[in-house]
Design an enzyme around this catalytic site. Structure first.
Site, PDB file in Angstrom:
ATOM      1  N   GLU A 191       2.717  -7.359   6.998  1.00  0.00           N
ATOM      2  CA  GLU A 191       3.976  -7.077   7.689  1.00  0.00           C
ATOM      3  C   GLU A 191       4.278  -5.596   7.534  1.00  0.00           C
ATOM      4  O   GLU A 191       3.988  -5.011   6.486  1.00  0.00           O
ATOM      5  CB  GLU A 191       5.149  -7.864   7.088  1.00  0.00           C
ATOM      6  CG  GLU A 191       5.195  -9.312   7.505  1.00  0.00           C
ATOM      7  CD  GLU A 191       4.752 -10.231   6.398  1.00  0.00           C
ATOM      8  OE1 GLU A 191       4.618  -9.752   5.246  1.00  0.00           O
ATOM      9  OE2 GLU A 191       4.528 -11.426   6.658  1.00  0.00           O
TER      10      GLU A 191
ATOM     11  N   ASN B 243       8.138   1.984  10.907  1.00  0.00           N
ATOM     12  CA  ASN B 243       7.130   2.664  10.089  1.00  0.00           C
ATOM     13  C   ASN B 243       5.887   2.993  10.940  1.00  0.00           C
ATOM     14  O   ASN B 243       4.847   2.346  10.846  1.00  0.00           O
ATOM     15  CB  ASN B 243       6.761   1.806   8.874  1.00  0.00           C
ATOM     16  CG  ASN B 243       5.983   2.592   7.837  1.00  0.00           C
ATOM     17  OD1 ASN B 243       5.483   3.680   8.113  1.00  0.00           O
ATOM     18  ND2 ASN B 243       5.867   2.029   6.637  1.00  0.00           N
TER      19      ASN B 243
ATOM     20  N   ILE C 112       0.879  -1.182   0.000  1.00  0.00           N
ATOM     21  CA  ILE C 112       0.000   0.000   0.000  1.00  0.00           C
ATOM     22  C   ILE C 112       0.909   1.222   0.000  1.00  0.00           C
ATOM     23  O   ILE C 112       1.898   1.263   0.748  1.00  0.00           O
ATOM     24  CB  ILE C 112      -0.980   0.010   1.195  1.00  0.00           C
ATOM     25  CG1 ILE C 112      -1.869   1.271   1.170  1.00  0.00           C
ATOM     26  CG2 ILE C 112      -0.252  -0.092   2.531  1.00  0.00           C
ATOM     27  CD1 ILE C 112      -3.070   1.187   2.125  1.00  0.00           C
ATOM     28  N   ALA C 113       0.615   2.158  -0.863  1.00  0.00           N
ATOM     29  CA  ALA C 113       1.426   3.382  -0.909  1.00  0.00           C
ATOM     30  C   ALA C 113       0.614   4.502  -1.545  1.00  0.00           C
ATOM     31  O   ALA C 113      -0.258   4.266  -2.395  1.00  0.00           O
ATOM     32  CB  ALA C 113       2.715   3.165  -1.704  1.00  0.00           C
TER      33      ALA C 113
ATOM     34  N   TYR D  86      -2.909   1.227  10.347  1.00  0.00           N
ATOM     35  CA  TYR D  86      -3.459  -0.122  10.562  1.00  0.00           C
ATOM     36  C   TYR D  86      -4.172  -0.226  11.914  1.00  0.00           C
ATOM     37  O   TYR D  86      -5.230  -0.851  12.021  1.00  0.00           O
ATOM     38  CB  TYR D  86      -2.345  -1.171  10.457  1.00  0.00           C
ATOM     39  CG  TYR D  86      -1.593  -1.146   9.137  1.00  0.00           C
ATOM     40  CD1 TYR D  86      -2.277  -0.957   7.933  1.00  0.00           C
ATOM     41  CD2 TYR D  86      -0.213  -1.298   9.073  1.00  0.00           C
ATOM     42  CE1 TYR D  86      -1.592  -0.922   6.721  1.00  0.00           C
ATOM     43  CE2 TYR D  86       0.470  -1.263   7.870  1.00  0.00           C
ATOM     44  CZ  TYR D  86      -0.230  -1.068   6.695  1.00  0.00           C
ATOM     45  OH  TYR D  86       0.437  -1.029   5.506  1.00  0.00           O
TER      46      TYR D  86
HETATM   47  C1  COA Z   1       1.294   4.643   4.956  1.00  0.00           C
HETATM   48  C2  COA Z   1       0.669   5.514   3.882  1.00  0.00           C
HETATM   49  C3  COA Z   1       0.063   4.591   2.790  1.00  0.00           C
HETATM   50  C4  COA Z   1      -0.482   6.343   4.500  1.00  0.00           C
HETATM   51  O1  COA Z   1      -1.130   7.044   3.451  1.00  0.00           O
HETATM   52  P1  COA Z   1      -1.881   8.444   3.722  1.00  0.00           P
HETATM   53  O2  COA Z   1      -2.747   8.708   2.545  1.00  0.00           O
HETATM   54  O3  COA Z   1      -0.922   9.503   4.093  1.00  0.00           O
HETATM   55  O4  COA Z   1      -2.747   8.068   5.008  1.00  0.00           O
HETATM   56  P2  COA Z   1      -4.075   8.770   5.534  1.00  0.00           P
HETATM   57  O5  COA Z   1      -4.072  10.221   5.189  1.00  0.00           O
HETATM   58  O6  COA Z   1      -5.233   7.950   5.116  1.00  0.00           O
HETATM   59  O7  COA Z   1      -3.845   8.636   7.107  1.00  0.00           O
HETATM   60  C5  COA Z   1      -4.263   7.472   7.771  1.00  0.00           C
HETATM   61  C6  COA Z   1      -3.655   7.414   9.148  1.00  0.00           C
HETATM   62  O8  COA Z   1      -2.254   7.155   9.053  1.00  0.00           O
HETATM   63  C7  COA Z   1      -1.602   7.830  10.116  1.00  0.00           C
HETATM   64  N1  COA Z   1      -0.749   8.869   9.561  1.00  0.00           N
HETATM   65  C8  COA Z   1      -0.792   9.436   8.346  1.00  0.00           C
HETATM   66  N2  COA Z   1       0.214  10.315   8.194  1.00  0.00           N
HETATM   67  C9  COA Z   1       0.899  10.288   9.355  1.00  0.00           C
HETATM   68  C10 COA Z   1       2.070  10.936   9.823  1.00  0.00           C
HETATM   69  N3  COA Z   1       2.728  11.812   9.045  1.00  0.00           N
HETATM   70  N4  COA Z   1       2.521  10.627  11.059  1.00  0.00           N
HETATM   71  C11 COA Z   1       1.873   9.737  11.841  1.00  0.00           C
HETATM   72  N5  COA Z   1       0.759   9.075  11.448  1.00  0.00           N
HETATM   73  C12 COA Z   1       0.285   9.357  10.236  1.00  0.00           C
HETATM   74  C13 COA Z   1      -2.690   8.461  10.974  1.00  0.00           C
HETATM   75  O9  COA Z   1      -3.126   7.518  11.921  1.00  0.00           O
HETATM   76  C14 COA Z   1      -3.741   8.695   9.941  1.00  0.00           C
HETATM   77  O10 COA Z   1      -5.020   8.837  10.483  1.00  0.00           O
HETATM   78  P3  COA Z   1      -5.510  10.327  10.971  1.00  0.00           P
HETATM   79  O11 COA Z   1      -5.177  11.256   9.846  1.00  0.00           O
HETATM   80  O12 COA Z   1      -6.963  10.170  11.185  1.00  0.00           O
HETATM   81  O13 COA Z   1      -4.716  10.632  12.195  1.00  0.00           O
HETATM   82  C15 COA Z   1       1.676   6.513   3.258  1.00  0.00           C
HETATM   83  O14 COA Z   1       2.310   7.197   4.326  1.00  0.00           O
HETATM   84  C16 COA Z   1       2.743   5.863   2.391  1.00  0.00           C
HETATM   85  O15 COA Z   1       2.546   5.672   1.196  1.00  0.00           O
HETATM   86  N6  COA Z   1       3.911   5.520   2.963  1.00  0.00           N
HETATM   87  C17 COA Z   1       5.028   4.908   2.212  1.00  0.00           C
HETATM   88  C18 COA Z   1       4.729   3.475   1.875  1.00  0.00           C
HETATM   89  C19 COA Z   1       4.481   2.662   3.139  1.00  0.00           C
HETATM   90  O16 COA Z   1       5.146   2.818   4.144  1.00  0.00           O
HETATM   91  N7  COA Z   1       3.514   1.744   3.037  1.00  0.00           N
HETATM   92  C20 COA Z   1       3.157   0.863   4.132  1.00  0.00           C
HETATM   93  C21 COA Z   1       3.956  -0.382   4.033  1.00  0.00           C
HETATM   94  S1  COA Z   1       3.574  -1.513   5.367  1.00  0.00           S
END
Ligand code: COA
Length: 233
Positions: free
Chosen positions: A161, A166, A127-128, A173
């Site tokens: 995983e 992270n 997921i990204a 999650y």
């Molecule tokens: C993980 C990832 C998919 C989240 O995507 P996103 O669109 O930014 O997430 P969302 O805006 O839907 O946020 C969902 C929740 O994630 C957490 N979150 C998002 N950004 C955050 C940050 N900068 N710091 C801490 N928590 C954070 C929060 O719990 C958030 O919920 P909230 O906004 O209600 O507090 C994105 O950061 C990503 O692509 N990361 C790189 C790839 C990766 O690590 N994938 C997971 C592999 S296991």
């Protein structure tokens, strides 16, 4: 593998709920097609230290019958209501998936996710979200889509995983009921970092459905505040 038709209340209601919920969101989520892979690997490259090559995604989309992959893209501002309805209908999405049809120029891919399913367990493989589109709720939208699709496919448990470092992904999650159930020492080959194993059990249970419904409602309200123009940037 052919699966016996075993409709539950969730398999009947979820597509209806999904369809009604998603009508006026600035993003759409669709099955990943081969044509999307070039954009997917661009996001992959800036999101992971050991990105998957395009051929890995081609295998997942073309050959792996256990794999279910999705992409999110901005909703086209000029799309007519009728077009949007057609694109959002499950039937149309799956037809496009099989025919690889490209009816119109689509907005860019801004995120993706995928899972593998075996028996009653779905395992999130990736997921990204494009860094420019993070923190808008897209990660949640993709995760909800994967959970809902897994439930439609009769999964009862979701696992994944995640790197111990992270915290962003772990927080996402946790929000959706995933709990740490173990670890895999030195799982990641690039830096020998440990992985946490997280699972959401009983995803068809009434308590989990209540959590999912609550989160979905909050998410829809949040996504509706994102202007369509911002979803295209
Ligand atoms: C993980 C990832 C998919 C989240 O995507 P996103 O669109 O930014 O997430 P969302 O805006 O839907 O946020 C969902 C929740 O994630 C957490 N979150 C998002 N950004 C955050 C940050 N900068 N710091 C801490 N928590 C954070 C929060 O719990 C958030 O919920 P909230 O906004 O209600 O507090 C994105 O950061 C990503 O692509 N990361 C790189 C790839 C990766 O690590 N994938 C997971 C592999 S296991």
């Amino acid at each position: 593998m052919w699966r016996a038709w075993n409709p539950s209340i969730y398999t009947i209601l979820l597509p209806v709920i999904e369809f009604m919920d998603r009508q006026d969101l600035p993003y759409v989520v669709e099955p990943m097609r081969v044509q999307d892979i070039a954009e997917v690997v661009e996001i992959e490259r800036v999101s992971f230290p050991s990105p998957w090559p395009p051929r890995a995604y081609r295998y997942e989309v073309n050959q792996n019958r256990l794999a279910h992959y999705f992409v999110a893209r901005g909703r086209s501002p000029e799309a007519s209501e009728e077009e949007a309805e057609e694109r959002d209908s499950g039937l149309m999405q799956w037809m496009q998936h099989w025919t690889h049809g490209t009816k119109t120029q689509r907005p860019s891919v801004v995120g993706y996710c995928g899972f593998w399913i075996a028996a009653d367990e779905a395992h999130i493989s990736t997921i990204a979200v494009d860094p420019k589109h993070r923190a808008h709720g897209l990660g949640q939208l993709l995760l909800v889509t994967a959970i809902e699709r897994a439930i439609q496919l009769n999964a009862r448990l979701m696992s994944l995983e995640v790197r111990v470092s992270n915290f962003t992904a772990q927080s996402l999650y946790h929000k959706y009921g995933f709990k740490v159930v173990g670890s895999r020492p030195r799982y990641y080959s690039d830096n020998r970092e440990d992985a946490l194993i997280m699972t959401a059990d009983h995803i068809t249970s009434a308590p989990y459905q209540r959590l999912l419904q609550k989160r979905r409602t909050q998410l829809i309200q949040r996504l509706r505040r994102v202007p369509i123009a911002a979803s295209q940037e």
